[in-house]
Design a protein around this motif. Structure first.
Motif, PDB file in Angstrom:
ATOM      1  N   GLY A 205       0.681  -1.192   0.083  1.00  0.00           N
ATOM      2  CA  GLY A 205       0.252   0.091   0.178  1.00  0.00           C
ATOM      3  C   GLY A 205       0.925   1.307   0.081  1.00  0.00           C
ATOM      4  O   GLY A 205       0.647   2.176  -0.703  1.00  0.00           O
ATOM      5  N   LEU A 206       1.923   1.407   0.857  1.00  0.00           N
ATOM      6  CA  LEU A 206       2.830   2.341   1.005  1.00  0.00           C
ATOM      7  C   LEU A 206       3.498   2.685  -0.536  1.00  0.00           C
ATOM      8  O   LEU A 206       3.664   3.743  -0.969  1.00  0.00           O
ATOM      9  CB  LEU A 206       3.946   2.146   1.811  1.00  0.00           C
ATOM     10  CG  LEU A 206       3.718   2.930   3.252  1.00  0.00           C
ATOM     11  CD1 LEU A 206       4.938   2.616   4.137  1.00  0.00           C
ATOM     12  CD2 LEU A 206       3.709   4.183   3.210  1.00  0.00           C
ATOM     13  N   GLU A 209       1.292   4.380  -2.621  1.00  0.00           N
ATOM     14  CA  GLU A 209       0.950   5.451  -2.517  1.00  0.00           C
ATOM     15  C   GLU A 209       2.137   6.409  -2.871  1.00  0.00           C
ATOM     16  O   GLU A 209       1.894   7.550  -3.306  1.00  0.00           O
ATOM     17  CB  GLU A 209       0.591   5.687  -0.912  1.00  0.00           C
ATOM     18  CG  GLU A 209       0.331   7.100  -0.680  1.00  0.00           C
ATOM     19  CD  GLU A 209       0.161   7.370   0.782  1.00  0.00           C
ATOM     20  OE1 GLU A 209      -1.204   7.380   1.243  1.00  0.00           O
ATOM     21  OE2 GLU A 209       0.793   7.283   1.625  1.00  0.00           O
ATOM     22  N   ASP A 213       0.314   3.742  -8.086  1.00  0.00           N
ATOM     23  CA  ASP A 213       0.080   2.154  -8.075  1.00  0.00           C
ATOM     24  C   ASP A 213       0.384   1.132  -9.242  1.00  0.00           C
ATOM     25  O   ASP A 213       0.738   0.095  -8.865  1.00  0.00           O
ATOM     26  CB  ASP A 213      -1.567   2.127  -8.429  1.00  0.00           C
ATOM     27  CG  ASP A 213      -2.374   2.608  -7.250  1.00  0.00           C
ATOM     28  OD1 ASP A 213      -3.253   3.418  -7.201  1.00  0.00           O
ATOM     29  OD2 ASP A 213      -1.819   2.289  -5.943  1.00  0.00           O
ATOM     30  N   ARG A 216       3.311  -1.231  -7.779  1.00  0.00           N
ATOM     31  CA  ARG A 216       2.949  -2.400  -7.235  1.00  0.00           C
ATOM     32  C   ARG A 216       3.340  -3.605  -7.796  1.00  0.00           C
ATOM     33  O   ARG A 216       3.324  -4.909  -7.403  1.00  0.00           O
ATOM     34  CB  ARG A 216       1.491  -2.582  -6.827  1.00  0.00           C
ATOM     35  CG  ARG A 216       1.178  -1.387  -5.762  1.00  0.00           C
ATOM     36  CD  ARG A 216      -0.444  -1.399  -5.574  1.00  0.00           C
ATOM     37  NE  ARG A 216      -0.950  -0.363  -4.937  1.00  0.00           N
ATOM     38  CZ  ARG A 216      -1.547  -0.526  -3.684  1.00  0.00           C
ATOM     39  NH1 ARG A 216      -1.803  -1.622  -3.079  1.00  0.00           N
ATOM     40  NH2 ARG A 216      -1.946   0.554  -3.282  1.00  0.00           N
ATOM     41  N   LYS A 234      -3.686  -4.185  -7.379  1.00  0.00           N
ATOM     42  CA  LYS A 234      -3.247  -4.355  -6.304  1.00  0.00           C
ATOM     43  C   LYS A 234      -3.809  -5.405  -5.727  1.00  0.00           C
ATOM     44  O   LYS A 234      -4.830  -6.063  -6.074  1.00  0.00           O
ATOM     45  CB  LYS A 234      -3.512  -3.065  -5.609  1.00  0.00           C
ATOM     46  CG  LYS A 234      -5.068  -2.580  -5.457  1.00  0.00           C
ATOM     47  CD  LYS A 234      -5.145  -1.236  -4.918  1.00  0.00           C
ATOM     48  CE  LYS A 234      -6.677  -0.956  -4.878  1.00  0.00           C
ATOM     49  NZ  LYS A 234      -7.149   0.339  -4.211  1.00  0.00           N
ATOM     50  N   MET A 579      -2.368  -0.742  11.073  1.00  0.00           N
ATOM     51  CA  MET A 579      -3.320  -1.363  10.308  1.00  0.00           C
ATOM     52  C   MET A 579      -4.040  -2.653  10.661  1.00  0.00           C
ATOM     53  O   MET A 579      -5.175  -3.004  10.442  1.00  0.00           O
ATOM     54  CB  MET A 579      -2.737  -1.691   8.800  1.00  0.00           C
ATOM     55  CG  MET A 579      -2.564  -0.510   8.314  1.00  0.00           C
ATOM     56  SD  MET A 579      -4.057   0.646   7.647  1.00  0.00           S
ATOM     57  CE  MET A 579      -3.920   0.638   6.117  1.00  0.00           C
TER      58      MET A 579
ATOM     59  N   LEU B 111      -1.318   7.425   3.926  1.00  0.00           N
ATOM     60  CA  LEU B 111      -1.159   6.185   4.415  1.00  0.00           C
ATOM     61  C   LEU B 111       0.295   6.272   5.286  1.00  0.00           C
ATOM     62  O   LEU B 111       0.590   6.014   6.570  1.00  0.00           O
ATOM     63  CB  LEU B 111      -0.973   5.181   3.541  1.00  0.00           C
ATOM     64  CG  LEU B 111      -0.491   3.652   4.095  1.00  0.00           C
ATOM     65  CD1 LEU B 111      -1.607   3.408   4.745  1.00  0.00           C
ATOM     66  CD2 LEU B 111      -0.542   2.779   2.892  1.00  0.00           C
ATOM     67  N   SER B 126      -7.226   5.142   5.067  1.00  0.00           N
ATOM     68  CA  SER B 126      -5.879   5.722   4.802  1.00  0.00           C
ATOM     69  C   SER B 126      -5.403   5.057   3.405  1.00  0.00           C
ATOM     70  O   SER B 126      -4.764   5.504   2.866  1.00  0.00           O
ATOM     71  CB  SER B 126      -5.025   5.111   5.919  1.00  0.00           C
ATOM     72  OG  SER B 126      -5.555   5.551   7.284  1.00  0.00           O
ATOM     73  N   CYS B 127      -5.926   3.779   3.175  1.00  0.00           N
ATOM     74  CA  CYS B 127      -5.331   3.214   1.934  1.00  0.00           C
ATOM     75  C   CYS B 127      -6.568   3.665   0.728  1.00  0.00           C
ATOM     76  O   CYS B 127      -6.396   4.105  -0.329  1.00  0.00           O
ATOM     77  CB  CYS B 127      -5.387   1.979   1.770  1.00  0.00           C
ATOM     78  SG  CYS B 127      -3.892   1.015   2.686  1.00  0.00           S
ATOM     79  N   HIS B 128      -8.016   3.561   1.296  1.00  0.00           N
ATOM     80  CA  HIS B 128      -8.928   3.519   0.361  1.00  0.00           C
ATOM     81  C   HIS B 128      -9.475   4.922  -0.209  1.00  0.00           C
ATOM     82  O   HIS B 128     -10.339   5.139  -1.000  1.00  0.00           O
ATOM     83  CB  HIS B 128     -10.244   2.542   0.754  1.00  0.00           C
ATOM     84  CG  HIS B 128      -9.911   1.344   0.504  1.00  0.00           C
ATOM     85  ND1 HIS B 128     -10.115   0.714  -0.714  1.00  0.00           N
ATOM     86  CD2 HIS B 128      -9.423   0.330   1.607  1.00  0.00           C
ATOM     87  CE1 HIS B 128      -9.730  -0.703  -0.658  1.00  0.00           C
ATOM     88  NE2 HIS B 128      -9.497  -0.918   0.901  1.00  0.00           N
ATOM     89  N   ARG B 130      -7.713   6.823  -1.800  1.00  0.00           N
ATOM     90  CA  ARG B 130      -7.284   7.116  -2.902  1.00  0.00           C
ATOM     91  C   ARG B 130      -8.008   6.422  -4.217  1.00  0.00           C
ATOM     92  O   ARG B 130      -7.751   6.256  -5.245  1.00  0.00           O
ATOM     93  CB  ARG B 130      -5.760   6.637  -3.151  1.00  0.00           C
ATOM     94  CG  ARG B 130      -4.901   7.488  -2.293  1.00  0.00           C
ATOM     95  CD  ARG B 130      -3.453   7.042  -2.192  1.00  0.00           C
ATOM     96  NE  ARG B 130      -2.835   6.563  -3.527  1.00  0.00           N
ATOM     97  CZ  ARG B 130      -2.302   5.603  -3.814  1.00  0.00           C
ATOM     98  NH1 ARG B 130      -2.409   4.495  -3.178  1.00  0.00           N
ATOM     99  NH2 ARG B 130      -1.859   5.211  -5.160  1.00  0.00           N
TER     100      ARG B 130
END
Lengths: 600, 405
Positions: A205-206, A209, A213, A216, A234, A579, B111, B126-128, B130
């Motif tokens: 995920g990092l 970001e 994307d 990934r 993803k 998380m 994130l 935090s992830c979603h 985007r």
């Protein structure tokens, strides 16, 4: 007239059966069609025609006319054996290792040959000599050992790197016949590479970001090849209503099996399944998923890909009856070589080009890479897929297939490495294998001279650096406690702080990555450009850490030295816990310990 | 006698061989192949239209007479959209369930910040965030103070919602302003009465000024313009600007390379199989109330013995979580808008179907009575992916367009 019909049917069954035996090397496409024809028509003919005929025939000649004919009895016995062994071969199979399988196969093959000859004798004694000669002739061309069927076309992968979800099928399919290996794999780190690995999910995920994307794809090439090749941008994660499905603690691949039961091969299995490794046809050691995985370019059995449960059952029976081609599709020589593992276990940053994981290169430079002296040569699987018992490698004898041949050193699929923690959350057996492996890696020695403590750590067991792999995220360090004569601790190093992280004075064996400006990269390891420090211990080498004691020593001294290992630093676990709050913190594992007294 | 046996065996083998070779023997059914221009023409003639590229085109095709857009109204509406103080516990704003990015083109590193800051655990956003899906990506929405939706209803995307004729799963709402008001008032969502809203807004001097600015056309009485009614209007104005354009719109505009060949096949499937009959118009849905499921298969999820014998189990082709049965409990549902549908999983009114392929299969089977093949589903899903889009920026047009007042 009925007799003639029966004879023709028997000849048909015999011919269809002999065509699929090893006498004739017929082409795979015809082979599998004739197998199905032989099996199903024989079952049909036996039940509908032969059995009633034999009933009437024997009633007439044995009971009514009271004929004495030994040949007849032989025929009856042979027919019975062939029928029973035939049913056995279909419903159980000829898998290679089971004694009954082998008996059944030979009974069926040689029984049918003998039966045909006896039948000719039964009908007309003059045919005996001709048929006996024919039989010897046939036996003569039967090869002494099992020969391999050649693969006809070898492709270099497809034009577009796209597969369909059903091409990746579901590893549960393999469970029926490979149950032991499936269970080892299900709780191992290889199965739980994507959504069941919280550290991976956070970092993917990092990466998405920070770098976009598309980046990934680099991660997914090794961690989620099925997702990558079926169009996922993803890695996904299963949900349980509004909450993340707990896969961290899930044992034995329960969700995977449930998905298969409910959706068959149409629900994508994300991560690394059986065929992600076992359908790789080419692999280079460069890393970053440098392999070719060919899912469709292989010989398929009838009903193998069926969506229905009954179809799958038939497919399994057909494979078990003639498993040679199945074995060749999934078992390749390159799987034993280290360069195969290297295709994922070496890793370079696509942005900076620097080598992040260099396990293969480390092995290549070590003494374990010894192609000239095979006694000294060790590939990855010699340690990482060999069973451990009582802290030692003890190759286990076993079968990889239920009812298959017994192998002296069965390659277990626990995939012991260094990550005991994540597999340990699912199975203690898996964790135990890894911890045993970890404890074979190093040996300690300690000496005190001139107010200095010398601690030597020798890499005696690993075929690569200690630590290896994600060596920037592993913690391998020395924990020292030095007591003087009164029992008071006058020096210590490598202790944990209250928040769980190591104190600053700890001597760690690791790599520290810096970005292009020399600043530590932290979680963003793909930004690595400058190596800030490297204290890893290469294979076979010894590294000495020197500690200066700036105090007056009061002998006798007692020193306790431990080599400790933690799979992730606490600050990394803390980030991931945000998380995944249910994730426990990985423990400190003591690999080696020595205690020594020093007198003046 | 022997002849019959012979013939029987031959027939048996022939049947067996035919079954084995059937897939390779049958010729592939030739479906009508449309050229790209024919496909576009077919789509446009059936009422499928692209989202307007700029504000001038917007004014031509969209009727906003009930709530004319001005720069001030839209900006105020945006501020209110992201404001948590519009909920009882100050924990939920419109953007909580209808997530979209506040800023365009930023590299916020949300994130990374949430992982390394000293704060407590993060959440899905935090992830979603985007995704820019306009939904919360949950199975069912969670309101202020963690209140669960009593019918386990799934959040519908805010994107393109203003194009719909009917809103909400039961289709009883007819405008986004009305829905904004309902959401603020609902005890399961933001749980604020109009009086409470008035109080909160008027305690904030910035809001008083902004409301005054935005609504200065109203009779200039001394009463504050920061009130519930104007809140609905402002929010509605902002939501009306949230339209998305994607590859599909570019294709309809004339770009033959905007969507790939598989998606084009998917689009022709969409038209020919009958999907476009309900999922119609520029919004690709939202214009009708239709019965769902249309074709009811008895116990298709569960083949257990059924006693006393039920002709139909009054359920759905998925788990009937939440027990919601549509408008008037009569299985009438507002047809969903398919734009961005591939971003808004999980699917159906109770969010119990997580994957788009499964959703397409269910729709084919239960609404059209068609057992879609794997490749047909793939093509349709490829087409649905082209309906994903980015929010169009109409701000320049709205700013310079004072005539709309």
């Amino acid at each position: 007239m009925k007799m003639l019909a029966i004879k023709i049917l028997i000849i048909f069954m015999f011919i269809s059966g002999i065509l699929i035996s090893d006498f004739f090397k017929i082409e795979w496409g015809n082979f599998r069609d004739i197998s199905v024809i032989h099996i199903f028509t024989s079952i049909f003919i036996t039940i509908v025609f032969i059995v009633p005929f034999v009933n009437r025939h024997t009633h007439k000649y044995i009971i009514i006319e009271k004929v004495k004919d030994n040949n007849g009895w032989l025929l009856g016995f042979l027919l019975f054996s062939i029928t029973i062994s035939g049913f056995y071969l279909f419903f159980i199979g000829n898998r290679g290792g089971d004694l009954f399988d082998i008996i059944a196969f030979n009974t069926h093959l040689y029984g049918s040959l003998l039966f045909t000859v006896s039948l000719l004798v039964h009908i007309n004694k003059k045919l005996f000599t001709t048929s006996a000669m024919a039989l010897f002739f046939l036996l003569g061309i039967y090869p002494a050992q099992l020969h391999s069927i050649e693969f006809t076309k070898l492709k270099t992968g497809q034009k577009e790197n796209i597969y369909h979800i059903r091409d990746w099928t579901n590893s549960t399919k393999c469970k029926t016949c490979h149950s032991e290996i499936f269970n080892q794999w299900a709780n191992s780190n290889h199965k739980n590479l994507a959504q069941a690995n919280p550290y991976y999910m956070v970092l993917e995920g990092l990466a998405g970001e920070i770098e976009g994307d598309d980046f990934r794809e680099w991660c997914m090439g090794c961690h989620n090849p099925s997702g990558l090749t079926t169009g996922l941008k993803k890695s996904g994660h299963s949900m349980n209503d509004n909450f993340l499905k707990d896969l961290i603690f899930e044992k034995d691949a329960k969700t995977l099996i449930d998905n298969f039961k409910k959706h068959g091969p149409t629900r994508l299995e994300e991560g690394v399944g059986c065929i992600a490794c076992h359908r790789i046809t080419k692999a280079e050691s460069f890393g970053n998923a440098s392999y070719t995985v060919e899912l469709n370019n292989r010989k398929k059995y009838h009903f193998e890909d069926s969506y229905s449960e009954f179809g799958q059952y038939l497919g399994e029976k057909l494979i078990n009856a003639n498993p040679t081609v199945h074995k060749q599709s999934y078992s390749k020589k390159i799987y034993k070589k280290s360069s195969y593992c290297a295709s994922c276990h070496d890793e370079s940053s696509p942005i900076t080009g620097k080598k992040i994981v260099s396990t293969f290169k480390e092995w290549e430079a070590s003494s374990y890479n010894n192609p000239k002296n095979l006694k000294k040569h060790k590939d990855c699987i010699d340690c990482h897929m060999t069973y451990l018992k009582n802290g030692k490698f003890s190759p286990k004898s076993g079968r990889s297939t239920n009812g298959g041949e017994i192998k002296k050193d069965i390659k277990v699929h626990y995939f012991s490495g260094s990550n005991h923690f994540l597999s340990g959350l699912k199975s203690k057996e898996n964790e135990d294998q890894t911890i045993q492996l970890l404890k074979t890696a190093a040996k300690l020695d300690v000496d005190i001279k001139d107010n200095k403590v010398y601690v030597g750590v020798k890499n005696v067991g690993a075929g690569h650096h200690l630590p290896t792999g994600v060596a920037d995220f592993r913690e391998l360090w020395l924990d020292i406690t030095l007591k003087e004569s009164s029992g008071k601790v006058i020096f210590s190093s490598g202790k944990l702080k209250d928040d769980g992280d190591l104190k600053e004075d700890a001597r760690l064996f690791r790599k520290v990555f810096g970005d292009k400006n020399g600043i530590p990269v932290g979680l963003l390891f793909w930004k690595y450009e400058k190596l800030l420090s490297d204290t890893r211990i290469p294979a076979g080498k010894r590294r000495v850490e020197v500690y200066k004691i700036n105090k007056k020593l009061s002998y006798p001294l007692t020193i306790t030295v431990k080599l400790n290992f933690r799979i992730y630093p606490q600050w990394v676990t803390n980030a991931v816990k945000k998380m995944y709050p249910q994730l426990p913190s990985p423990p400190v594992v003591e690999l080696e310990k020595i205690e020594k007294n020093f007198h003046k | 006698m022997i002849k019959t046996v012979f013939l029987l065996i031959v027939a048996y083998i022939a049947v067996l061989i035919t079954l084995l070779l059937l897939p390779s023997m049958l010729p592939e059914r030739k479906f009508t192949q449309y050229s790209d221009n024919e496909l576009r023409e077919a789509a446009l003639s059936k009422g499928m239209k692209p989202i307007p590229k700029n504000y001038d085109e917007y004014l031509k095709v969209i009727n906003n007479s009930s709530n004319k857009l001005t720069q001030e109204k839209v900006a105020l509406g945006k501020k209110l959209y992201f404001d948590k103080s519009l909920s009882k516990n100050r924990d939920v704003s419109c953007s909580t369930c209808h997530m979209i990015s506040k800023y365009k083109n930023t590299n916020e590193h949300i994130l990374l910040k949430s992982l390394t800051a000293d704060s407590n655990q993060t959440n899905c956003a935090s992830c979603h965030i985007r995704d820019n899906s306009g939904t919360d990506r949950l199975s069912s929405a969670i309101g202020t103070a963690g209140t669960q939706n009593p019918y386990h209803l799934n959040s519908i995307t805010v994107l393109n919602s203003s194009l719909a004729k009917y809103l909400t799963w039961s289709g009883e709402i007819h405008s986004v302003e009305e829905e904004a008001g309902k959401s603020i008032g609902s005890q399961y969502k933001m749980n604020m009465s109009p009086q409470e809203i008035n109080k909160r807004l008027n305690s904030n001097p910035a809001y008083i000024k902004e409301f005054d600015n935005a609504f200065n056309q109203q009779n200039s009485s001394l009463q504050s313009k920061a009130n519930f009614e104007n809140t609905k209007t402002a929010l509605g104005a902002y939501v009306r600007t949230l339209l998305t354009r994607g590859a599909y719109d570019r294709f309809l505009d004339g770009d033959n390379d905007a969507i790939n060949a598989k998606a084009k096949k998917g689009l022709s499937n969409f038209i020919n199989f009958g999907c476009k009959g309900c999922h119609a118009g520029m919004s690709v849905g939202g214009q009708f109330l239709k019965r769902f499921p249309l074709k009811n298969f008895i116990s298709q999820n569960d083949l257990s013995f059924n006693f006393p014998f039920m002709l139909s189990d009054n359920g759905f082709p998925f788990d009937n979580v939440g027990g919601f049965l549509g408008k008037d409990d009569d299985h009438y549902f507002r047809v969903p808008i398919l734009r961005n549908i591939t971003k808004t999983s999980p699917y159906f009114h109770n969010g119990s179907v997580p994957k788009i392929r499964e959703a397409v299969r269910i729709m084919g089977q239960n609404q059209l009575g068609i057992n879609l093949s794997d490749s047909q589903i793939d093509e349709i899903v490829e087409f649905l992916k082209t309906l994903e889009g980015d929010v169009v920026d109409y701000s320049d047009g709205i700013k310079s367009n004072r005539k709309s007042l």
